[in-house]
Design an enzyme around this catalytic site. Structure first.
Site, mmCIF file in Angstrom:
data_model
loop_
_atom_site.group_PDB
_atom_site.id
_atom_site.type_symbol
_atom_site.label_atom_id
_atom_site.label_comp_id
_atom_site.label_asym_id
_atom_site.label_seq_id
_atom_site.Cartn_x
_atom_site.Cartn_y
_atom_site.Cartn_z
ATOM 1 N N SER A 135 0.813 -1.217 0.000
ATOM 2 C CA SER A 135 0.000 0.000 0.000
ATOM 3 C C SER A 135 0.852 1.276 0.000
ATOM 4 O O SER A 135 0.843 2.044 -0.950
ATOM 5 C CB SER A 135 -0.944 -0.007 1.216
ATOM 6 O OG SER A 135 -1.662 1.198 1.280
ATOM 7 N N SER A 171 5.077 -9.363 -5.728
ATOM 8 C CA SER A 171 5.108 -7.936 -6.066
ATOM 9 C C SER A 171 6.203 -7.601 -7.074
ATOM 10 O O SER A 171 6.174 -6.526 -7.678
ATOM 11 C CB SER A 171 5.314 -7.098 -4.806
ATOM 12 O OG SER A 171 4.238 -7.259 -3.916
ATOM 13 N N HIS A 174 5.599 4.603 9.815
ATOM 14 C CA HIS A 174 4.916 4.419 11.100
ATOM 15 C C HIS A 174 5.996 4.095 12.120
ATOM 16 O O HIS A 174 6.975 3.423 11.798
ATOM 17 C CB HIS A 174 3.890 3.288 10.992
ATOM 18 C CG HIS A 174 3.130 3.000 12.258
ATOM 19 N ND1 HIS A 174 2.671 3.994 13.100
ATOM 20 C CD2 HIS A 174 2.745 1.819 12.820
ATOM 21 C CE1 HIS A 174 2.028 3.432 14.126
ATOM 22 N NE2 HIS A 174 2.069 2.118 13.980
ATOM 23 N N GLY A 182 -2.213 4.254 1.092
ATOM 24 C CA GLY A 182 -1.357 4.401 -0.075
ATOM 25 C C GLY A 182 -2.076 4.779 -1.354
ATOM 26 O O GLY A 182 -1.591 5.623 -2.114
ATOM 27 N N ASP A 213 -1.544 7.250 16.780
ATOM 28 C CA ASP A 213 -2.044 6.486 15.640
ATOM 29 C C ASP A 213 -2.762 5.223 16.116
ATOM 30 O O ASP A 213 -3.878 4.924 15.676
ATOM 31 C CB ASP A 213 -0.879 6.121 14.717
ATOM 32 C CG ASP A 213 -1.348 5.468 13.420
ATOM 33 O OD1 ASP A 213 -1.885 6.188 12.573
ATOM 34 O OD2 ASP A 213 -1.176 4.251 13.264
ATOM 35 N N GLU A 227 -6.851 4.456 15.790
ATOM 36 C CA GLU A 227 -7.335 3.256 15.098
ATOM 37 C C GLU A 227 -8.238 2.418 16.003
ATOM 38 O O GLU A 227 -9.286 1.937 15.575
ATOM 39 C CB GLU A 227 -6.137 2.387 14.678
ATOM 40 C CG GLU A 227 -5.317 2.954 13.538
ATOM 41 C CD GLU A 227 -4.002 2.211 13.345
ATOM 42 O OE1 GLU A 227 -3.310 2.524 12.364
ATOM 43 O OE2 GLU A 227 -3.666 1.332 14.172
ATOM 44 N N GLU A 258 -25.313 6.054 5.711
ATOM 45 C CA GLU A 258 -25.333 7.520 5.859
ATOM 46 C C GLU A 258 -24.164 8.053 6.675
ATOM 47 O O GLU A 258 -23.958 9.264 6.759
ATOM 48 C CB GLU A 258 -26.672 7.962 6.468
ATOM 49 C CG GLU A 258 -27.836 7.754 5.516
ATOM 50 C CD GLU A 258 -29.115 8.431 6.001
ATOM 51 O OE1 GLU A 258 -29.029 9.519 6.590
ATOM 52 O OE2 GLU A 258 -30.193 7.860 5.786
#
Length: 340
Positions: free
Chosen positions: A27, A53, A108, A134, A191, A195, A231
């Site tokens: 990401s 990857s 991070h 990302g 952070d 979360e 909503e």
């Protein structure tokens, strides 16, 4: 108020003549790599042998090396692998190839702050943390905009660490949105707290609980989905654009009255007290220790809890209703973890 750094405060020339290695192409990794490349920075990719990857990175025009070789060739090394996988990657491939004067970069602070790795003292250790996933970092950049970012300096033997962090932030588009300096400690702890208690854990649990209360009271799952999940985006977008007060300006008087009267009865002092417990467990390192233990134990509880969440009735209802909304971009993100 913290100083906000913009394009004029950062010099991409700091990275001129340097090779930047992005370890991992998931990401954040792919977004940083592509954005830097398009900003004129020399970028190579480091991956473990057999990584899926590799083909993707080569297709995007990057030279791909095994992680150790990439670290050896690079001046700045961005460790863009999941927190739990950093220690093994660091000990096996990164540390043996680190030499004096190189820079380690993270998006991070978990591994550094909780000391799951301890870098040598003769390398710079910095952070550039865009405040967005990302794909948004990439998309905003291609649109000529940028996601705001945080920078931090943990080790600075070269005395140039902050300039490199600002240059990297500029290269990925962060200085277009504004960059704020923080510390590894502050970024990591806030952070994790956000979360767990608000953005992911808090919001998910609140939505599921609201859905359950309505359906258990005999209301249709479709109505419960619309009112408790669908909503929510409208409200979050309004908050994002103009704050909580601005959101309240845009909703009806009845909604406002329910907001200010009932909201604090639901999210009351007992919730705040439990949030404080969660924060203490983050600050003490308990959460990090437990998470590392969970990873080493094969993710048993983690996978069981995720599976349980996937079976919640709101998921079936949501899938059905979203299929009727062609304007909502359909995404199958299952299993799309950051690759390394």
């Amino acid at each position: 108020m913290a100083k906000i750094y913009t394009d004029k405060d950062a010099d991409l020339g700091v990275l001129k003549g340097k090779t930047c290695a992005v370890i991992g192409f998931g990401s954040q990794g792919h977004a940083h790599a592509l954005n830097l490349k398009e900003s004129g920075v020399k970028v190579i990719i480091g991956l473990y042998p057999g990584s899926k990857s590799a083909a993707v990175a080569k297709q995007r025009g990057f030279e791909v090396f095994e992680t150790g070789e990439a670290v050896k060739k690079a001046d700045v090394i961005f460790v863009a692998v999941p927190d739990t996988k950093i220690p093994a990657c660091f000990e096996k491939d990164i540390r043996p190839n680190l030499t004096k004067g190189k820079t380690l970069l993270f998006s991070h602070g978990f591994a550094i702050h909780f000391k799951t790795i301890v870098p040598p003292k003769d390398v710079d250790v910095i952070m550039v943390a865009p405040k967005g996933p990302g794909h948004i970092v990439r998309r905003q950049f291609t649109e000529g905009k940028g996601v705001p970012a945080l920078i931090a300096v943990y080790q600075n033997p070269s005395k140039k660490a902050k300039k490199v962090a600002l240059a990297w932030a500029k290269g990925v588009g962060g200085t277009r949105g504004g960059v704020i300096e923080t510390s590894f400690k502050e970024e990591t702890e806030t952070d994790l707290f956000g979360e767990q208690t608000v953005l992911c854990g808090g919001a998910s649990a609140l939505v599921q609980a609201g859905f359950e209360v309505l359906t258990e009271a005999g209301y249709s799952p479709e109505m419960a989905y619309f009112e408790c999940l669908h909503e929510l985006k409208l409200i979050v977008d309004l908050m994002n654009e103009s704050g909580i007060a601005g959101m309240r300006f845009s909703i009806s008087e009845t909604a406002k009255w329910g907001d200010v009267l009932i909201g604090p009865k639901i999210i009351d002092k007992s919730v705040k007290a439990r949030m404080k417990v969660a924060l203490k467990e983050i600050q003490s390192g308990k959460f990090a220790k437990d998470w590392v233990k969970e990873y080493k134990g094969g993710y048993k509880k983690y996978n069981a809890l995720l599976k349980k969440g996937e079976k919640h009735p709101i998921e079936k209802t949501g899938a059905k209703l979203r299929s009727l909304m062609p304007w909502i971009q359909k995404k199958n993100l299952k299993g799309a973890q950051a690759a390394y």
